[in-house]
Enzyme design. Structure first.
Site, mmCIF file in Angstrom:
data_model
loop_
_atom_site.group_PDB
_atom_site.id
_atom_site.type_symbol
_atom_site.label_atom_id
_atom_site.label_comp_id
_atom_site.label_asym_id
_atom_site.label_seq_id
_atom_site.Cartn_x
_atom_site.Cartn_y
_atom_site.Cartn_z
ATOM 1 N N ASP A 54 -7.207 76.917 -17.310
ATOM 2 C CA ASP A 54 -7.722 76.108 -16.202
ATOM 3 C C ASP A 54 -6.818 76.171 -14.990
ATOM 4 O O ASP A 54 -7.285 76.208 -13.845
ATOM 5 C CB ASP A 54 -7.960 74.659 -16.640
ATOM 6 C CG ASP A 54 -6.727 73.982 -17.220
ATOM 7 O OD1 ASP A 54 -5.829 74.692 -17.718
ATOM 8 O OD2 ASP A 54 -6.662 72.741 -17.186
ATOM 9 N N GLY A 106 -2.759 66.548 -28.621
ATOM 10 C CA GLY A 106 -3.601 67.611 -28.087
ATOM 11 C C GLY A 106 -5.006 67.195 -27.727
ATOM 12 O O GLY A 106 -5.842 68.050 -27.446
ATOM 13 N N ASP A 136 -8.477 68.570 -18.493
ATOM 14 C CA ASP A 136 -8.420 67.311 -19.232
ATOM 15 C C ASP A 136 -9.087 66.189 -18.449
ATOM 16 O O ASP A 136 -9.884 65.421 -18.988
ATOM 17 C CB ASP A 136 -6.962 66.937 -19.522
ATOM 18 C CG ASP A 136 -6.250 67.969 -20.369
ATOM 19 O OD1 ASP A 136 -6.922 68.863 -20.908
ATOM 20 O OD2 ASP A 136 -5.015 67.888 -20.477
#
Length: 575
Positions: free
Chosen positions: A63, A193, A246
């Site tokens: 990303d 995670g 995220d």
């Protein structure tokens, strides 16, 4: 487009969750938090902000190179009860921050406006860089020690975005941020995670927006996409150069759908339905099972030799590839960060240069074809190839593919002072050899796996609702397995426990299993047919050494099935 939608503000939880069962389960948590808030602060909360964790199904560490990823929000979340205090009893913007978890000590802090004189800004920048911190200019000051991991740092990071976007020093309105009380709780396991840090920053940002009346203010342009951008910048203040996956997954997540999130040339999110084993039969849907390796790995800790180092390695690789392609000076000037192109921008330039009729933004299918061609270009990043081209001596260890920083500077076409300002002044990294070839090969092949994953899901959703999708699910699982192999060997962001855990998951019936998140610990995600979830979970519990001796409660926290969940929202309490 999901990014253009307003941030949801609900007055009933029945509207916030996809089913009444899920709404009832969360209602009990929200009610408990509201009661605890009143017990601690002596008044009721006015809002509860919620931000879920996420699991990345595929697309790891790409990303921040601006390639698309494929995450989904999960049910586990961070929730923050909040309410303003009367200005007469607190300094403007003062915050009392409490956490339900006893080990997190209550904190109080007050933001301060600071002058933006050039001399002061220069001194602050120097102090930040001497501490190895990322420097971000701001009208406001809040102490965040990036050398020490503290829970309230994420709250402060969320607050920064609200202060700088809505309470600028140049504003003539005279409006100050309201003093606030906040109480935090959550069930996203930290360092595992599934993005507890992003969930905390997003929820904190939402809480301060709500307290200051920004969610209900008309015409402020506050969309989900803007919240993603704010949250990404906010999290950088705790010392992590996050790429945005995220935060985007936590904010844009939609129940029953995964997200294909692209970042170039701008943020975009596409809802993608995951295929079921037998189309139209929910009982046979594919389920994702999260398994925690129990190796705690926070992105901030060790960032200079792990997460942040990987970011820099990909940027250095992009520079050398751009030089190899003889891209013009105008290319460097037009990149998202001028003179510091990302791999995605170099790939787009390659496609536009070599594909007749190609236009920007490059469609996914054309991007897929371009990435396959671009793989040949990656070979020029091998250490021995760069050294031979530049006339450098080869190291005694001929197997060493990495490059020393001095070699990269000479190959970059930049003078040393400019190079260090552009590539090293804003982030603290530590390495003897920079592994440009291995990191880039992972990013290009991983980006291809994401596009193939998307293609398979779209094809299954458009196929006639008859027959079996098991071959599609097996293909998805194979891509996940390839991702784990690449993360472990090329990007070196796995760890022995994750390698062992993913192997056990595959042997226990998973169609595919891979690490999810920054890596170096944390969780794995496995694709499992719904009918086999119970036996799969039991097998992993029995076989993974880290689970031996854990209580049933701890085991249930460490391994659980999940489906795509709703994204972030704010719940407004009414009398």
């Amino acid at each position: 487009m999901a990014a253009q939608l307003p941030i949801p503000l609900y007055t009933t939880l029945a509207d916030a969750f996809p089913t009444s069962d899920i709404a009832l389960k969360h209602a009990a948590r929200f009610n408990d938090l509201a009661q605890e808030f009143e017990h601690r602060f002596g008044h009721k909360p006015t809002y509860i902000a919620r931000a879920p964790g996420r699991v990345n199904l595929i697309g790891e560490h790409i990303d921040y190179a601006l390639f698309g990823v494929f995450p989904t929000a999960i049910e586990q979340d961070i929730i923050i009860a909040c309410a303003p205090h009367e200005p007469s009893t607190r300094d403007p913007g003062h915050v009392n921050a409490h956490n339900v978890t006893p080990k997190y000590v209550p904190q109080s802090f007050t933001p301060m406006l600071r002058r933006r004189a050039d001399s002061i800004a220069k001194q602050e920048k120097q102090e930040e860089e001497e501490q190895g911190n990322l420097y971000l200019e701001s009208d406001w000051h809040l102490d965040i020690d990036k050398r020490e991991l503290r829970w309230e740092s994420y709250v402060k990071a969320g607050y920064y975005g609200v202060l700088n976007n809505y309470f600028s020093a140049s504003s003539t309105s005279g409006v100050h941020p309201k003093p606030a009380d906040i109480l935090v709780t959550g069930n996203v396991p930290p360092g595992s995670g599934v993005s507890s840090s992003a969930a905390m920053v997003v929820a904190s940002t939402l809480a301060f927006l709500a307290v200051n009346g920004k969610l209900e203010q008309q015409g402020n342009g506050l969309t989900k996409g803007k919240l993603v951008s704010m949250a990404v910048e906010n999290e950088k203040r705790v010392g992590v150069n996050s790429g945005g996956m995220d935060q985007a997954a936590s904010i844009l997540g939609t129940a029953n759908s995964a997200l294909y999130i692209s970042f170039y040339p701008s943020l975009a999110a596409e809802l993608v339905t995951l295929p079921t084993t037998i189309p139209g039969t929910k009982e046979e849907e594919a389920v994702f099972v999260i398994t925690n390796s129990l190796v705690v790995s926070d992105k901030v800790v060790g960032a200079k030799t792990r997460y942040n180092l990987r970011v820099v390695e990909t940027l250095l690789a992009a520079r050398l590839l751009a030089i190899h392609l003889s891209l013009p000076a105008s290319f460097y000037e037009s990149t998202v960060t001028p003179n510091r192109p990302t791999l995605r921008e170099v790939v787009s330039a390659f496609i536009l240069q070599y594909y007749s009729g190609a236009t920007e933004p490059v469609p996914e299918k054309e991007l897929e074809n371009g990435l396959e061609m671009f793989l040949d270009m990656v070979e020029v990043l091998k250490g021995e190839t760069v050294r031979e081209a530049m006339g450098f001596p080869q190291p005694e260890d001929e197997s060493e593919q990495g490059l020393k920083i001095e070699e990269i500077i000479k190959a970059s076409g930049m003078d040393e002072a400019t190079f260090r300002e552009v590539y090293l002044s804003w982030v603290d990294v530590e390495a003897t050899y920079f592994q440009l070839y291995k990191r880039t090969r992972h990013i290009i092949t991983e980006s291809l796996r994401v596009l193939e994953f998307r293609d398979l899901c779209l094809a299954a959703s458009n196929a006639p609702s008859s027959g079996s999708n098991i071959s599609t699910l097996e293909a998805l699982g194979s891509l996940m397995n390839g991702s784990q192999e690449s993360c472990s060997k090329l990007y070196e962001c796995s760890c022995p426990e994750l390698d062992q855990l993913t192997r056990i998951c595959r042997e226990s019936g998973a169609l595919g299993s891979r690490l999810s998140g920054a890596g170096w610990g944390g969780c794995a995600v496995s694709l499992v047919p719904a009918s086999e979830v119970t036996t799969f979970i039991q097998s992993v519990k029995e076989r993974y050494p880290g689970y031996q001796g854990l209580s049933e409660e701890k085991l249930n926290e460490a391994i659980f099935a999940t489906r795509p969940a709703s994204g972030a929202f704010v719940y407004k309490l009414t009398e």
